[in-house]
Structures are given as C-alpha cells and as structure tokens.
Enzyme design. Structure first.
Site, PDB file in Angstrom:
ATOM      1  N   ASN A  77       0.898  -1.046   0.194  1.00 19.88           N
ATOM      2  CA  ASN A  77       0.726   0.301   0.264  1.00 19.88           C
ATOM      3  C   ASN A  77       1.077   0.695  -0.273  1.00 19.88           C
ATOM      4  O   ASN A  77       1.535   1.716  -0.885  1.00 19.88           O
ATOM      5  CB  ASN A  77      -1.180   0.014   1.077  1.00 19.88           C
ATOM      6  CG  ASN A  77      -1.132  -0.375   2.263  1.00 19.88           C
ATOM      7  OD1 ASN A  77      -0.195  -1.495   2.347  1.00 19.88           O
ATOM      8  ND2 ASN A  77      -1.001  -0.025   3.061  1.00 19.88           N
ATOM      9  N   ASP A  78       0.939   1.769   0.978  1.00 12.43           N
ATOM     10  CA  ASP A  78       1.462   3.270   0.508  1.00 12.43           C
ATOM     11  C   ASP A  78       3.105   3.513   0.285  1.00 12.43           C
ATOM     12  O   ASP A  78       3.370   2.906   0.945  1.00 12.43           O
ATOM     13  CB  ASP A  78       0.910   4.086   1.776  1.00 12.43           C
ATOM     14  CG  ASP A  78       0.309   4.176   3.109  1.00 12.43           C
ATOM     15  OD1 ASP A  78      -0.520   3.406   2.802  1.00 12.43           O
ATOM     16  OD2 ASP A  78       0.107   4.091   4.185  1.00 12.43           O
ATOM     17  N   GLN A  87       4.814   0.588   1.854  1.00 10.86           N
ATOM     18  CA  GLN A  87       4.277  -0.687   2.190  1.00 10.86           C
ATOM     19  C   GLN A  87       4.128  -1.696   2.654  1.00 10.86           C
ATOM     20  O   GLN A  87       3.411  -2.087   0.780  1.00 10.86           O
ATOM     21  CB  GLN A  87       2.698  -0.048   2.698  1.00 10.86           C
ATOM     22  CG  GLN A  87       2.404   1.012   4.474  1.00 10.86           C
ATOM     23  CD  GLN A  87       3.184   1.093   5.748  1.00 10.86           C
ATOM     24  OE1 GLN A  87       2.666   0.192   6.245  1.00 10.86           O
ATOM     25  NE2 GLN A  87       4.019   0.807   6.159  1.00 10.86           N
ATOM     26  N   TRP A 114      -3.717  -7.517   2.860  1.00 18.19           N
ATOM     27  CA  TRP A 114      -3.057  -6.224   4.096  1.00 18.19           C
ATOM     28  C   TRP A 114      -2.366  -7.258   5.338  1.00 18.19           C
ATOM     29  O   TRP A 114      -3.561  -8.203   5.703  1.00 18.19           O
ATOM     30  CB  TRP A 114      -3.755  -5.355   4.109  1.00 18.19           C
ATOM     31  CG  TRP A 114      -3.065  -3.770   5.198  1.00 18.19           C
ATOM     32  CD1 TRP A 114      -2.691  -3.798   5.224  1.00 18.19           C
ATOM     33  CD2 TRP A 114      -3.022  -4.625   6.455  1.00 18.19           C
ATOM     34  NE1 TRP A 114      -2.027  -2.877   6.200  1.00 18.19           N
ATOM     35  CE2 TRP A 114      -2.145  -3.084   7.205  1.00 18.19           C
ATOM     36  CE3 TRP A 114      -3.450  -4.953   7.373  1.00 18.19           C
ATOM     37  CZ2 TRP A 114      -2.014  -3.146   8.186  1.00 18.19           C
ATOM     38  CZ3 TRP A 114      -3.277  -4.876   8.741  1.00 18.19           C
ATOM     39  CH2 TRP A 114      -2.886  -3.719   9.060  1.00 18.19           C
ATOM     40  N   GLU A 130      -5.274  10.212   7.901  1.00 18.26           N
ATOM     41  CA  GLU A 130      -4.114   9.545   8.112  1.00 18.26           C
ATOM     42  C   GLU A 130      -2.647   9.683   6.338  1.00 18.26           C
ATOM     43  O   GLU A 130      -3.625  11.057   6.322  1.00 18.26           O
ATOM     44  CB  GLU A 130      -4.743   7.873   7.146  1.00 18.26           C
ATOM     45  CG  GLU A 130      -5.237   7.451   7.671  1.00 18.26           C
ATOM     46  CD  GLU A 130      -5.319   5.593   7.137  1.00 18.26           C
ATOM     47  OE1 GLU A 130      -4.985   4.624   8.181  1.00 18.26           O
ATOM     48  OE2 GLU A 130      -6.340   5.975   5.757  1.00 18.26           O
TER      49      GLU A 130
END
Ligand code: FRU
Length: 505
Positions: free
Chosen positions: A41-42, A58, A66, A222
């Site tokens: 992810n990020d 990530q 995840w 976030e």
C-alpha cells in the site's frame, strides 16, 4: 550475531520468493512500482540519497492481502528505471510488533539517512477490537538506505488517542518538524505537529494542532504531508469517515489536500476546503519529497482498503503506486496542478504520430490493435471546431466487449473515466470539469498499464487514477466521435517500456 530484524527480513524475502513462483502476470504493471510478490500500500520514505531515488512502500510479504507491515524498497538513478532492493524494515521490536507502518525519510545534518515510521501494536495482539498502540519511531541507515538500525520510539501517543500514525518530517529554518495523523479522544481527525532541535533527532516536543478536520464525522486523518508550494503551504491527508459530496470524496479511501498560509510559530491559516488529490477511483496515502533540482514530486498508492482487487485473490501480488507526479501551485494560489514528472517520457518507445485529423460523425478510429503492456496516449481536441457531443478514447477494448472509456463530454462540460464495462474489479465512473483554460483546445494524456488508467487533464488541472482489470485477449485502443465530428489537433500513441532494470524471473 544475527539481529531479530535480520532474521525477520530473511523470512520475509523467502516468503516473497515463494509467492513469486506462482505470480500471475495478466495484470502485473509494466510502468508502475509494485512488489515482486505480496501486498503493497502506501509509498513511504521517499528521498534522494547517494545519487539514487529511494522509494519504500508498505509491504506484506506473507501474502497478497494486507498483513503485518514491512517496508519494501526500490531505487533508481533517474526516476525512470528501477532496481529491486531488499526489504528494508520488518517488525522486530516490541513497539512495532504488529507492523512497521507508514512514515518518511530525511537526511540528518551528519549525512545519515533517517526514517521515521509508526510502530504499531494491537492491544489484544490480533486486531483493532480493543484498539491499538501507535508510536513514532526512528531508524538510521549507514549504507544509503539498504539496511537500517532501529533507534526506538521518539514520539509517544497522546493519552487516550485512538490512532496516531504516519510521521512526515522536514526541516524549516534550521529546525526539524514532524506532522502526525491522529484520532483524538473525542474521535476528531487531527494533524498534530512536533518540533526537534536535537541533531540526533531523538528529542521531540509537541508544538500544536496544525489542522483539525471541520467535519465531525471525520475521525482520523491518515498520512499527512505538509509542504511549501509557491508562496503557499499545502497539507495533504486521507480523511477517514468523510462522506461523498457531489463529485468528490466518493472512494472508500480518499486523498485530499487543502491550501493555506503557514510560517513557523504561526497557525495554518486561510485554509481552503478539501480538494481532491486525484479525481480517480484509486488514489490514496500520497507522499511527496523534494528532488535535488527542487521539484515537489508525489507518489500515491493506486488502491483502497475498501475494494478487493482481483489480483489479491489469485495472482500472488496486489497493489501498485501511481506514476510520480510533479506538483505546482495553480495561478490564483488556491489549487494544485499535477502532472507526471518529465522523466517518464524516457519510457516512450515505438511512437505512432497520427497528426491532426477529423474523425467523422459517429465514426471510430482504431489506434492500436493490442495494447498488451503499458502505453501512453497524448491527444489534443480542438473543441472550438468539434461538433461531436462526446469524444471517447476507448482503452482496453477486448473481443468480448469490455472496455474502459475516457471521454470529453460537451453536455456536462466534464472529462470522464468510466469503468462500467472495464472487466473485473471496481466499476463506476469519475469525472472532472473541463478546465476553463481549455475551452478552445483540450489536452488529455492517458497512461495505460496492464491494470490501471491514469488521465491527466489539461495542463494538470486534474488527474484521475483508477484500477481496471480487463479480461484476457487483445486490448484495442479506439477513438470515437458521437453525434457529430471530432477535430483532433494532435494525437500520439507511445508504447511505454518496463521500468525494471532486470526482469523478476
Ligand atoms: C494508510 C494506512 C496508514 C498506515 C498504513 C498501514 O493507507 O492505513 O495510516 O500507516 O496504511 O499499512
């Protein structure tokens, strides 16, 4: 002696190797950063060190879902061609037991590369039901960002806060600053700012609440990022709990920005309302950094936690970053212009130049029979001389009738990215207004990859990034005019070559 992190990293690499053996490449991107295998992810820790751009992300090496977060890593000398690097950070100490969450990188005054990340623990050891413990941690690298030594917690979670994560650090007037996203005791979404005068970067103090979201339903912000652009400051973040408003904030996870004025010791003032960081269906957790030549460049995660992507289920990989985009302050100073960095033009190959032409009423023009990898289309529509009500650039048209459509629509005065018939994965459309400056000539750039479409509108007034999962078979590219003729001022189609220095296998 082997440290706990070395053991964890070795285990993580072995797990990626196992997943890679079964990776299905039907939707694996050619021109976007993704993990060799497993989930990402990020974007994290963006920086330029020892002559190379460093992009961390990530990463869950254990599966294509995840899970306990690591920092994956790639690097590049030119932001065009990328090298896979070993996984950089893994959970290995008590404060990051359940995840090395998102964070950022800076170069310390002594030249050391320092990263700040969130150490994450579930209170019950397994999930969010009893809440979490999140603290901001420091790690240092002495080898240009390949390996790190953890230095522990530098900022503790404020008493009673529900979420506290994603530190972004920068230096301003000789002082270090950190913004952190937070969910307060009252469940309000905040960005909190900390300062540091310690050259070791270990002693931080609370400065102020930089921003609290005015929407009471927004309970967490976030991945905050805060940076100067032109004579303004821009704050970007992901407001959790935001509801769709008209054309905006319609995604499960939305990245937005606000523009305002700020100077050290002063509040963040004259702040605009939320503006979309990207108007597509998949853009989240963007992070920016300053290139050595002073450009503000941002990467986002082309994904969302709320939509399950078909690659997670069967393909042994999931998640990709957007192409890097350069940001600039729009004239008038209350919006951000965004466009892919010039570097990625070096990926272009096999250019076909269609020049200027008229596409007759209700006609289709085939531009390519099979865009099987990545490609880019640059088109200029002469709107002043176009009589069509709608002009479609049809992407990924497969023999069984699937397609993704990028349209200029005269009736609504908008540019659309429509995934109704895209294939697997999320459906739905997104759109932005035709920029006022484009009333005569509308420029669109469309970056097509094996599972994504990114549209650049006008001179960067908006971008729309969306995931698409077309079925098997040739993926044609077609231009079509509806209820009138389209006057094309220019049209070029480029193949984009792979961004990887060496193939995975
Ligand atoms: C945003 C986010 C961050 C967190 C990370 C965990 O996508 O939820 O807030 O640090 O992802 O993977």
């Amino acid at each position: 002696m082997t440290s706990d992190m070395e053991t964890a990293l070795r285990r993580a690499e072995a797990s990626v190797d196992r997943l890679l053996a079964g990776r299905d490449d039907r939707w694996y991107p050619a021109a976007h950063i993704a993990a060799r295998a497993g989930w990402i992810n990020d974007p994290n820790g963006l920086c330029f060190v020892d002559g190379r751009y460093q992009v961390y992300f990530q990463h869950h090496p254990g599966s294509a879902d995840w899970g306990p977060m690591h920092w994956g890593h790639v690097s590049s000398a030119d932001m065009v061609t990328w090298r896979r690097e070993p996984i950089a950070l893994a959970p290995s100490v008590e404060e990051d037991r359940d995840g090395v969450f998102s964070g950022s990188a800076i170069i310390r005054d002594d030249g050391a590369l320092a990263v700040f990340y969130t150490g994450h623990r579930w209170r019950n050891g397994t999930d969010e039901r009893q809440g979490n413990l999140q603290v901001q941690c420091l790690a240092l690298s002495a080898d240009g960002g390949r390996t790190f030594e953890k230095r522990g917690t530098v900022v503790d979670c404020p008493e009673g806060f529900r979420h506290f994560r994603d530190p972004k650090v920068w230096k301003q007037d000789g002082r270090w600053y950190m913004v952190v996203g937070a969910s307060t005791v009252e469940r309000r979404g905040q960005v909190r700012m900390y300062t540091c005068d310690d050259p070791a970067l270990e002693q931080w103090s609370f400065d102020s609440v930089l921003y609290e979201d005015p929407d009471e339903r927004v309970f967490m912000l976030e991945c905050p990022d805060f940076f100067p652009l032109g004579d303004k400051w821009v704050l970007t973040f992901g407001p959790m709990g935001a509801r769709p408003r008209g054309y905006s904030e319609r995604n499960g996870n939305n990245a937005v920005y606000v523009v305002g004025e700020w100077a050290p010791g002063r509040p963040f003032a004259n702040v605009t309302g939320h503006r979309p960081g990207d108007a597509g269906a998949n853009y989240y957790a963007p992070q920016s950094f300053l290139t050595p030549d002073g450009r503000r460049v941002q990467y986002g995660w082309m994904g969302a936690f709320t939509s399950s992507e078909p690659t997670c289920a069967a393909d042994h990989w999931c998640g990709q970053l957007t192409v890097p985009r350069e940001l600039a302050l729009a004239p008038g100073g209350n919006a951000v212009l965004m466009a892919p960095v010039g570097e990625i033009e070096a990926l272009r190959a096999d250019t076909r130049d269609f020049g200027a032409f008229e596409l007759g009423a209700d006609q289709d023009a085939g531009l390519a029979d099979d865009v099987s990898g990545a490609a880019e289309v640059e088109v200029e529509l002469d709107l002043a001389r176009t009589t069509a009500e709608r002009v479609d650039l049809v992407v990924h048209r497969t023999p069984d009738g699937h397609q993704t459509v990028v349209s200029w629509d005269d009736q609504s005065g908008r540019v659309w990215l429509d995934r109704r018939l895209s294939g697997r994965g999320g459906r739905g459309y997104r759109s932005v207004p035709v920029p006022a400056e484009a009333s005569g000539l509308l420029r669109l750039r469309v970056i097509i990859d094996r599972s994504s479409v990114e549209v650049v509108v006008g001179r960067g007034e908006a971008m729309m990034s969306s995931l698409v999962f077309p079925p098997e078979g040739p993926r044609a590219l077609v231009l079509s005019a509806e209820s009138g003729a389209a006057m094309v001022a220019s049209l070029r189609v480029h193949r984009l070559r792979s961004i990887w220095e060496s193939p995975d296998r």
